[in-house]
Design a protein around this motif. Structure first.
Motif, PDB file in Angstrom:
ATOM      1  N   ALA A 410       9.094 -49.112 -57.402  1.00  0.00           N
ATOM      2  CA  ALA A 410       9.553 -49.200 -56.005  1.00  0.00           C
ATOM      3  C   ALA A 410       9.078 -50.526 -55.423  1.00  0.00           C
ATOM      4  O   ALA A 410       7.910 -50.890 -55.584  1.00  0.00           O
ATOM      5  N   HIS A 412       7.851 -53.318 -52.812  1.00  0.00           N
ATOM      6  CA  HIS A 412       6.997 -53.424 -51.612  1.00  0.00           C
ATOM      7  C   HIS A 412       6.516 -52.049 -51.136  1.00  0.00           C
ATOM      8  O   HIS A 412       6.541 -51.740 -49.939  1.00  0.00           O
ATOM      9  N   PHE A 413       6.048 -51.291 -52.048  1.00  0.00           N
ATOM     10  CA  PHE A 413       5.636 -49.931 -51.676  1.00  0.00           C
ATOM     11  C   PHE A 413       4.362 -49.918 -50.841  1.00  0.00           C
ATOM     12  O   PHE A 413       4.148 -49.045 -50.001  1.00  0.00           O
ATOM     13  N   LYS A 414       3.527 -50.919 -51.068  1.00  0.00           N
ATOM     14  CA  LYS A 414       2.291 -51.011 -50.280  1.00  0.00           C
ATOM     15  C   LYS A 414       2.649 -51.132 -48.797  1.00  0.00           C
ATOM     16  O   LYS A 414       2.098 -50.433 -47.945  1.00  0.00           O
ATOM     17  N   ASN A 417       3.851 -47.916 -47.367  1.00  0.00           N
ATOM     18  CA  ASN A 417       2.715 -47.048 -47.017  1.00  0.00           C
ATOM     19  C   ASN A 417       2.074 -47.500 -45.713  1.00  0.00           C
ATOM     20  O   ASN A 417       1.751 -46.679 -44.850  1.00  0.00           O
ATOM     21  N   HIS A 422       0.718 -42.938 -45.585  1.00  0.00           N
ATOM     22  CA  HIS A 422       0.603 -42.508 -46.991  1.00  0.00           C
ATOM     23  C   HIS A 422       1.414 -41.249 -47.278  1.00  0.00           C
ATOM     24  O   HIS A 422       2.045 -41.103 -48.341  1.00  0.00           O
ATOM     25  N   ASP A 426       4.225 -40.615 -50.040  1.00  0.00           N
ATOM     26  CA  ASP A 426       4.280 -39.484 -50.991  1.00  0.00           C
ATOM     27  C   ASP A 426       5.672 -38.849 -50.974  1.00  0.00           C
ATOM     28  O   ASP A 426       6.261 -38.555 -52.018  1.00  0.00           O
ATOM     29  N   ARG A 448       6.185 -40.131 -64.568  1.00  0.00           N
ATOM     30  CA  ARG A 448       5.559 -41.020 -63.582  1.00  0.00           C
ATOM     31  C   ARG A 448       4.505 -41.804 -64.344  1.00  0.00           C
ATOM     32  O   ARG A 448       3.544 -41.239 -64.855  1.00  0.00           O
ATOM     33  N   GLY A 451       1.113 -44.703 -59.974  1.00  0.00           N
ATOM     34  CA  GLY A 451       1.453 -45.197 -58.641  1.00  0.00           C
ATOM     35  C   GLY A 451       2.920 -45.020 -58.313  1.00  0.00           C
ATOM     36  O   GLY A 451       3.441 -43.900 -58.321  1.00  0.00           O
ATOM     37  N   GLU A 452       3.590 -46.150 -58.048  1.00  0.00           N
ATOM     38  CA  GLU A 452       5.014 -46.093 -57.695  1.00  0.00           C
ATOM     39  C   GLU A 452       5.884 -46.523 -58.865  1.00  0.00           C
ATOM     40  O   GLU A 452       7.020 -46.947 -58.709  1.00  0.00           O
ATOM     41  N   LYS A 523      11.095 -58.279 -60.630  1.00  0.00           N
ATOM     42  CA  LYS A 523      10.244 -58.513 -59.442  1.00  0.00           C
ATOM     43  C   LYS A 523      10.192 -60.008 -59.143  1.00  0.00           C
ATOM     44  O   LYS A 523      10.358 -60.443 -58.001  1.00  0.00           O
ATOM     45  N   ARG A 527      13.328 -58.953 -56.832  1.00  0.00           N
ATOM     46  CA  ARG A 527      13.289 -57.474 -56.753  1.00  0.00           C
ATOM     47  C   ARG A 527      14.698 -56.884 -56.586  1.00  0.00           C
ATOM     48  O   ARG A 527      15.676 -57.616 -56.688  1.00  0.00           O
TER      49      ARG A 527
HETATM   50  N1  LIG Z   1       1.805 -42.921 -50.859  1.00  0.00           N
HETATM   51  C1  LIG Z   1       1.404 -43.216 -52.080  1.00  0.00           C
HETATM   52  N2  LIG Z   1       1.146 -44.471 -52.406  1.00  0.00           N
HETATM   53  C2  LIG Z   1       0.766 -44.786 -53.640  1.00  0.00           C
HETATM   54  C3  LIG Z   1       0.614 -43.826 -54.623  1.00  0.00           C
HETATM   55  N3  LIG Z   1       0.226 -44.439 -55.771  1.00  0.00           N
HETATM   56  C4  LIG Z   1       0.147 -45.763 -55.499  1.00  0.00           C
HETATM   57  N4  LIG Z   1       0.470 -46.008 -54.219  1.00  0.00           N
HETATM   58  C5  LIG Z   1       0.498 -47.199 -53.515  1.00  0.00           C
HETATM   59  O1  LIG Z   1       1.504 -48.064 -54.012  1.00  0.00           O
HETATM   60  C6  LIG Z   1       1.146 -49.382 -53.687  1.00  0.00           C
HETATM   61  C7  LIG Z   1       1.477 -50.310 -54.785  1.00  0.00           C
HETATM   62  O2  LIG Z   1       1.248 -51.619 -54.331  1.00  0.00           O
HETATM   63  P1  LIG Z   1       1.463 -52.872 -55.194  1.00  0.00           P
HETATM   64  O3  LIG Z   1       1.028 -52.612 -56.620  1.00  0.00           O
HETATM   65  O4  LIG Z   1       0.840 -53.964 -54.500  1.00  0.00           O
HETATM   66  O5  LIG Z   1       2.986 -53.077 -55.233  1.00  0.00           O
HETATM   67  P2  LIG Z   1       4.070 -53.141 -54.118  1.00  0.00           P
HETATM   68  O6  LIG Z   1       3.478 -53.106 -52.781  1.00  0.00           O
HETATM   69  O7  LIG Z   1       5.095 -52.070 -54.408  1.00  0.00           O
HETATM   70  O8  LIG Z   1       4.695 -54.498 -54.354  1.00  0.00           O
HETATM   71  P3  LIG Z   1       5.651 -54.882 -55.528  1.00  0.00           P
HETATM   72  O9  LIG Z   1       5.463 -53.935 -56.627  1.00  0.00           O
HETATM   73  O10 LIG Z   1       5.250 -56.208 -55.907  1.00  0.00           O
HETATM   74  O11 LIG Z   1       7.015 -54.783 -54.965  1.00  0.00           O
HETATM   75  C8  LIG Z   1      -0.366 -49.336 -53.356  1.00  0.00           C
HETATM   76  O12 LIG Z   1      -0.553 -49.559 -51.961  1.00  0.00           O
HETATM   77  C9  LIG Z   1      -0.807 -47.951 -53.695  1.00  0.00           C
HETATM   78  O13 LIG Z   1      -1.792 -47.457 -52.794  1.00  0.00           O
HETATM   79  C10 LIG Z   1       0.871 -42.470 -54.247  1.00  0.00           C
HETATM   80  O14 LIG Z   1       0.752 -41.522 -55.045  1.00  0.00           O
HETATM   81  N5  LIG Z   1       1.246 -42.244 -52.988  1.00  0.00           N
END
Ligand SMILES: Nc1nc2c(ncn2[C@@H]2O[C@H](COP(=O)(O)OP(=O)(O)OP(=O)(O)O)[C@@H](O)[C@H]2O)c(=O)[nH]1
Length: 538
Positions: A410, A412-414, A417, A422, A426, A448, A451-452, A523, A527
């Motif tokens: 996914a 820019h998942f950070k 969140n 959070h 989820d 899975r 993370g994402e 990416k 992306r």
């Molecule tokens: N809500 C939620 N967040 C999660 C989970 N696992 C991982 N994350 C979050 O996913 C985010 C992943 O961030 P990054 O690895 O920086 O990647 P990104 O923000 O998606 O950026 P890019 O991958 O570069 O597009 C982190 O903030 C983790 O805290 C989960 O089970 N639930």
């Protein structure tokens, strides 16, 4: 306590019977004596009455002595004629001069009572000084030629005792015969009772032996049940155990599927094959409805699920439950009268053991599922991915087919969140997992990765086909409306890397690296796109 022999058993009753017989003999003897005396007295009074009547009608002063002697000869009794002063006028047992020489009889009790009351009859049992023996005397008044005289009839008591001894002899003979019959019958009855006790004892011993064998067999089965690691093993043990332990019964085991709220027969024995796979609802079984085993005797109401075996004489349904949850139903049928009823306790115990085994397998399944699945999304976890990769690469190699591996991340998942929280993150991950499952075939494996990040294995899939699947996923993700806590969340964009085994020269060990490299490339290049590992190599 030592068992008494039948002789010892009847000794006391026999002694009591003998004592009772001795006592009743004594009483009877006395009764007989009374009876003998009474009947002789009656007999003698009859003779007296007849003699008086005869003499009053035919006797005269002149012939009276001769008449008395004649009557005495006919009756065999002693007759004495006495006047009201007590003087003896004649006696059939004595010569006339001896009779006249006898002392006055006025004080003899049988004479005195008649002198005092001429209408009475004098009776006396006493010793005769004249004849030197015990006699029965009876006296009555009579009228001859207008003078009142007394006629006395006497008879020795020896006659009474002769009869009495005959009565006694008869009584003792019949008493002895009765005693012998009673004792013999008692012995036979005691022998019969003893034999019955012996038989009962043997039956009980046999039952205890059978029960012990059953318990031991049940223990063995229970041990096998608890050693089962999958359902097929459990069904096999159940089937063979039931055939061995209850050869005159057929049966089936149904398992409850809570998702469909239905029971399905998963195995059966001594029944036609259609029974297995037969599906039925909770309401079609009385045992399930009442929550305890239901035993149907012949002609009683059977269960509706038992469509093929309505004619079976007896049926026993045992609900299988554990921790208050229904797990299944054990069904048994038999045409043998009372067979299931007699084995009901053992079958119920078997049902309990089976319930425990089923509960154990369900728990094992849950643990397996937990160990191989991700709790948030329900998809397989990374541990399973490693296993799945091995088991998918082998057939691809063997059958020379392609295995597509897709790495999804996914974007820019950070940030997502951070902006929406959070929990919303989820929720979006769960929605994405649902979308992934929707577009996949049953043979595809979705995991899975962490993370994402998600990995999908697509057996027998070319690069072109996998690109189509990836596009469909991005489309579904983009178009899915995400409603969370009353807010509409923005849709995610996905970066997807694909590698094809063996086309992209991937090995079992670097498939994931190549898929990751392709995803990383996506990416790096803005992306929200699909990149094939094969394309970035050229
Ligand atoms: N809500 C939620 N967040 C999660 C989970 N696992 C991982 N994350 C979050 O996913 C985010 C992943 O961030 P990054 O690895 O920086 O990647 P990104 O923000 O998606 O950026 P890019 O991958 O570069 O597009 C982190 O903030 C983790 O805290 C989960 O089970 N639930």
């Amino acid at each position: 306590m030592n068992q008494l022999s039948y002789k010892q058993l009847i000794a006391l009753p026999v002694i009591i019977v003998i004592l009772l017989i001795i006592y009743s003999s004594y009483l009877m003897s006395r009764q007989l004596e009374e009876y003998a005396r009474f009947s002789h007295q009656e007999d003698q009074l009859l003779t007296l009455n007849h003699a008086v009547h005869y003499l009053e009608n035919h006797g005269t002063t002149a012939n009276i002595i001769q008449q008395i002697n004649t009557i005495s000869q006919i009756t065999g009794k002693r007759l004495t004629l006495i006047n009201l002063q007590g003087e003896v006028l004649a006696d059939s047992a004595l010569k006339q001069e001896e009779a006249e020489a006898l002392e006055n009889h006025g004080q003899r009790p049988e004479v005195l009572s008649v002198i005092q009351n001429l209408n009475s009859i004098g009776i006396s049992w006493r010793y005769s000084n004249t004849l030197k023996t015990n006699l029965l005397y009876t006296t009555k008044s009579l009228q001859i030629n207008n003078s009142t005289l007394l006629l006395r009839v006497a008879m020795p008591q020896t006659e009474v005792y002769q009869n009495l001894s005959i009565y006694r002899t008869l009584f003792y003979i019949s008493g002895t015969i009765a005693l012998l019959i009673v004792t013999g019958t008692g012995l036979l009855i005691a022998k019969y009772i003893n034999r019955r006790i012996e038989e009962e004892h043997q039956v009980l011993e046999r039952k205890v032996q059978e029960r012990t064998q059953e318990i031991s067999a049940l223990n063995d089965i229970s041990a096998l049940f608890s050693a089962c690691t999958d359902y097929e093993e459990l069904y096999l043990i159940l089937t063979s155990s039931c055939q061995q332990l209850f050869p005159k019964a057929s049966g089936a085991l149904a398992i409850y599927h809570s998702s469909k709220a239905l029971f399905t027969n998963v195995t059966s024995w001594n029944l036609n094959n259609s029974t297995t796979h037969h599906t039925f609802s909770h309401d079609s079984c009385w045992a399930l409805k009442v929550g305890r085993p239901y035993y149907k005797k012949i002609n009683a109401i059977g269960c509706a699920h038992n469509t093929d075996h309505q004619l079976a004489a007896n049926q026993l349904c045992i609900p299988l439950t554990a921790r208050g949850e229904t797990l299944g139903l054990l069904q048994l049928y038999s045409d043998e009268h009372n067979y299931l009823e007699l084995n009901r306790t053992t079958l119920s115990t078997l049902g309990e053991n089976l319930s425990l085994a089923l509960a154990g397998l369900i728990l094992l399944d849950e643990l397996r599922t937990q160990a191989l699945h991700d709790p948030l999304t329900g998809l397989f976890n990374r541990r399973h991915l490693d296993e799945a990769l091995k088991s998918e690469v082998s057939p691809a190699k063997r059958n020379n087919t392609q295995l597509a591996t897709m790495m999804i991340d996914a974007d820019h998942f950070k940030r997502y969140n951070d902006i929406h929280g959070h929990d919303a993150g989820d929720y979006v991950l769960q929605a994405l997992s649902k979308s992934i499952l929707e577009i996949l075939r049953s043979e595809d494996i979705a995991c899975r990765y962490g993370g994402e990040e998600f990995v999908i294995l697509l057996p027998q899939t070319s690069q072109q086909d996998s690109i189509e699947i990836a596009k469909r996923l991005r489309r579904v993700t983009r178009n899915t409306s995400l409603q969370f806590k009353g807010k509409t969340l923005p849709n995610l964009s996905l970066s997807i890397g694909i590698t094809i085994f063996p086309t992209d020269s991937a090995t079992e060990n670097n498939i994931l690296k190549q898929a990751d490299a392709a995803m990383y490339h996506a990416k790096q290049h803005g992306r929200d796109q699909i990149v094939c590992y094969g394309d970035i190599q050229t």
